[in-house]
Scaffold this active site. Structure first.
Site, short mmCIF file in Angstrom:
data_model
loop_
_atom_site.label_atom_id
_atom_site.label_comp_id
_atom_site.label_asym_id
_atom_site.label_seq_id
_atom_site.Cartn_x
_atom_site.Cartn_y
_atom_site.Cartn_z
N ALA A 239 82.88 -31.75 72.57
CA ALA A 239 84.28 -32.11 72.77
C ALA A 239 84.45 -33.40 73.55
CB ALA A 239 85.01 -30.97 73.50
N THR A 240 83.38 -33.88 74.21
CA THR A 240 83.48 -35.14 74.96
C THR A 240 82.50 -36.20 74.48
OG1 THR A 240 81.98 -34.26 76.66
CG2 THR A 240 84.35 -34.02 77.05
N ARG B 59 76.03 -36.64 69.53
CA ARG B 59 74.68 -37.18 69.51
C ARG B 59 74.04 -36.93 68.16
NH1 ARG B 59 72.87 -33.66 74.37
NH2 ARG B 59 74.29 -32.35 73.18
N HIS C 194 78.65 -23.44 64.99
CA HIS C 194 79.35 -23.39 66.27
C HIS C 194 78.31 -23.75 67.32
CE1 HIS C 194 81.81 -20.93 69.44
NE2 HIS C 194 81.83 -22.24 69.66
N ASP C 195 78.56 -24.76 68.13
CA ASP C 195 77.53 -25.27 69.03
C ASP C 195 76.98 -24.18 69.96
OD1 ASP C 195 79.86 -25.16 70.57
OD2 ASP C 195 79.94 -27.33 70.92
N THR C 196 77.82 -23.23 70.35
CA THR C 196 77.30 -22.16 71.21
C THR C 196 76.34 -21.26 70.45
OG1 THR C 196 79.42 -22.20 72.37
CG2 THR C 196 77.95 -20.38 72.87
#
Length: 475
Positions: free
Chosen positions: A17-18, A21, A236-238
């Site tokens: 979200a920030t 890469r 989902h990154d998690t």
């Protein structure tokens, strides 16, 4: 677990979200390493109709990063994509109907009353297992006038994959965050969508981590310099991060800490009790059908927004390591505030808003910036400890250690404060858990390991190659 002795290479697109890469992952029998080849900023952009994601800029960075990855490592075998959850783009005629909205945009909240008037939240929880968050996809879609003319809704990682391959799919771990996936059968809840008024033809075919999405479009392959497949990972990154969390037993909890802190346990079956619903615990899918039973806690967002506000006030960058050293030396006994207070969820003047939350408790926030940061970190750690305790109680488990993974594992003050406030040892790392999990799923799909390799065996490789730092509780 057997693995090929010759290292093999994969590309991980990891969009947060920030920042985003592109990484090269190299995997072998006792090898698991990452090389960052591109890093670029990401965040909300304000448009006339609200907060959005600049998807065109993001895609340009992704393609340029992949091209650099191929230049450095021509033997790359596939590409995997993971991003944040819930947000989506609408397609019409193969093109986007405007930029995707950002989950912090206020419009999602307008869909809440509309949805709950048709389906009470208690029933929603029984169907999808998700905690209440006003930006969950089904609320966003219910408030999205553009959806009436669209052909498909693609979550952000699936949208990126579509731009690379032309294929429209929905990877299941991220689909589980929409509120439209059944918690039991893990399929689209068509009846629920129809009751809410969401067109079911917007929802693409579901696929699982490890399945091939498609090959790069010729024009994309020409820019990148290779004709590669895109393989579904825990998009989902998690979900990708938890793959690389070296959980040794069911008694281990995890905190995937970045902008958010995703705090919870890995389960085989949902806990759909009234108590779990009231405590705000969610059931998101992980790789191999595992359930991520977790609570969303505001994470480093509070710290990064505080530092950003101070930098704007000073007209100069803030030395964060020096600030954290001052915070570590601050006097004990600082007030602790509710890190999940709704007033702290939007961007803008975070120190003033935190001050207001603290004063509402009858305390006074410290004026010294080091002490203020210590107060913020201790408040995040208390929220983490509370969530771990609640998760253990709801799932009927005894927790003996916490794995803190992601960028937050570099914050020594946060790791120690979490150990102190939970009374449990904290094992910090790996930092790049999300990209590692992304690469591991690709590698398993490519046959680097045996066909029956389990998540536990993948985690053993993580533990051997990325041993965590241990923080023992001091009280």
């Amino acid at each position: 677990m057997s693995a090929t002795t010759t290292p093999r290479a994969f590309a991980a697109v990891d969009l947060g979200a920030t920042s985003g890469r592109v990484m090269i992952g190299r995997v072998g029998a006792d090898l698991l390493e990452l090389e960052q080849v591109a890093r670029f900023p990401n965040g909300p952009v304000q448009r006339a109709d609200g907060l959005h994601w600049d998807i065109e800029a993001l895609m340009e960075h992704v393609v340029e990063g992949l091209a650099e990855a191929v230049r450095r490592e021509p033997s790359i075998e596939s590409i995997g994509i993971d991003t944040w959850a819930v947000d989506y783009g609408l397609l019409q005629g193969g093109a986007l109907r405007g930029e995707p909205f950002h989950y912090r945009d206020e419009r999602g909240a307008r869909g809440v009353d509309f949805v709950h008037a048709r389906v009470p939240f208690a029933e929603l929880y029984a169907r999808n297992g998700l905690q209440f968050l006003p930006f969950t996809t089904l609320y966003q879609l219910a408030a999205d006038d553009r959806a009436a003319e669209a052909e498909a809704a693609l979550l952000v990682p699936d949208l990126v994959a579509h731009r690379l391959t032309g294929v429209r799919v929905a990877e299941r771990t991220n689909a589980s965050t929409t509120g439209l996936l059944g918690v039991h059968d893990r399929e689209w809840d068509v009846a629920l969508a129809e009751r809410i008024g969401i067109r079911t033809d917007l929802l693409p075919a579901l696929i699982d981590p490890g399945q091939r999405i498609g090959r790069l479009l010729p024009v994309v392959a020409a820019r990148i310099g290779a004709d590669l497949p895109v393989v579904a990972v825990g998009s989902h990154d998690t979900a990708s991060a938890v793959v690389a969390a070296p959980l040794a037993s069911p008694s281990a909890a995890y905190i995937s800490c970045g902008t958010w802190g995703l705090v919870g346990l890995e389960l085989e079956a949902p806990v759909l009790t009234d108590a779990a619903r009231d405590a705000g615990f969610t059931h998101e899918l992980g790789v191999d059908g595992r359930i991520r039973f977790l609570h969303n806690v505001t994470g480093l967002w509070l710290l990064t927004e505080t530092v950003r506000a101070w930098a704007a006030e000073d007209g100069a960058p803030i030395d964060l390591p020096e600030l954290l050293e001052r915070a570590a030396a601050a006097e004990p006994g600082l007030p602790v505030f509710d890190a999940n207070d709704p007033s702290l969820s939007a961007p803008g003047d975070m120190p003033a808003r935190i001050g207001a939350v603290v004063r509402a408790t009858g305390a006074e926030p410290p004026r010294d910036r080091g002490a203020f940061v210590r107060m913020v970190v201790e408040s995040i750690a208390q929220a983490f400890a509370d969530a771990i305790g609640t998760a253990a109680e709801l799932a009927g488990r005894t927790i003996d250690e916490i794995h803190l993974i992601g960028g937050g594992s570099l914050n020594r003050l946060l790791c120690q404060a979490t150990a102190d406030r939970s009374g449990l040892p904290v094992l910090a790392g790996p930092v790049e858990a999300t990209a590692l999990g992304n690469v591991l799923v690709q590698a398993r799909a490519a046959g680097v390991f045996g066909a029956d390799t389990t998540l536990e065996e993948l985690r053993e490789l993580v533990l051997r190659t990325h041993p965590p730092v241990r923080y023992a509780p001091r009280r």
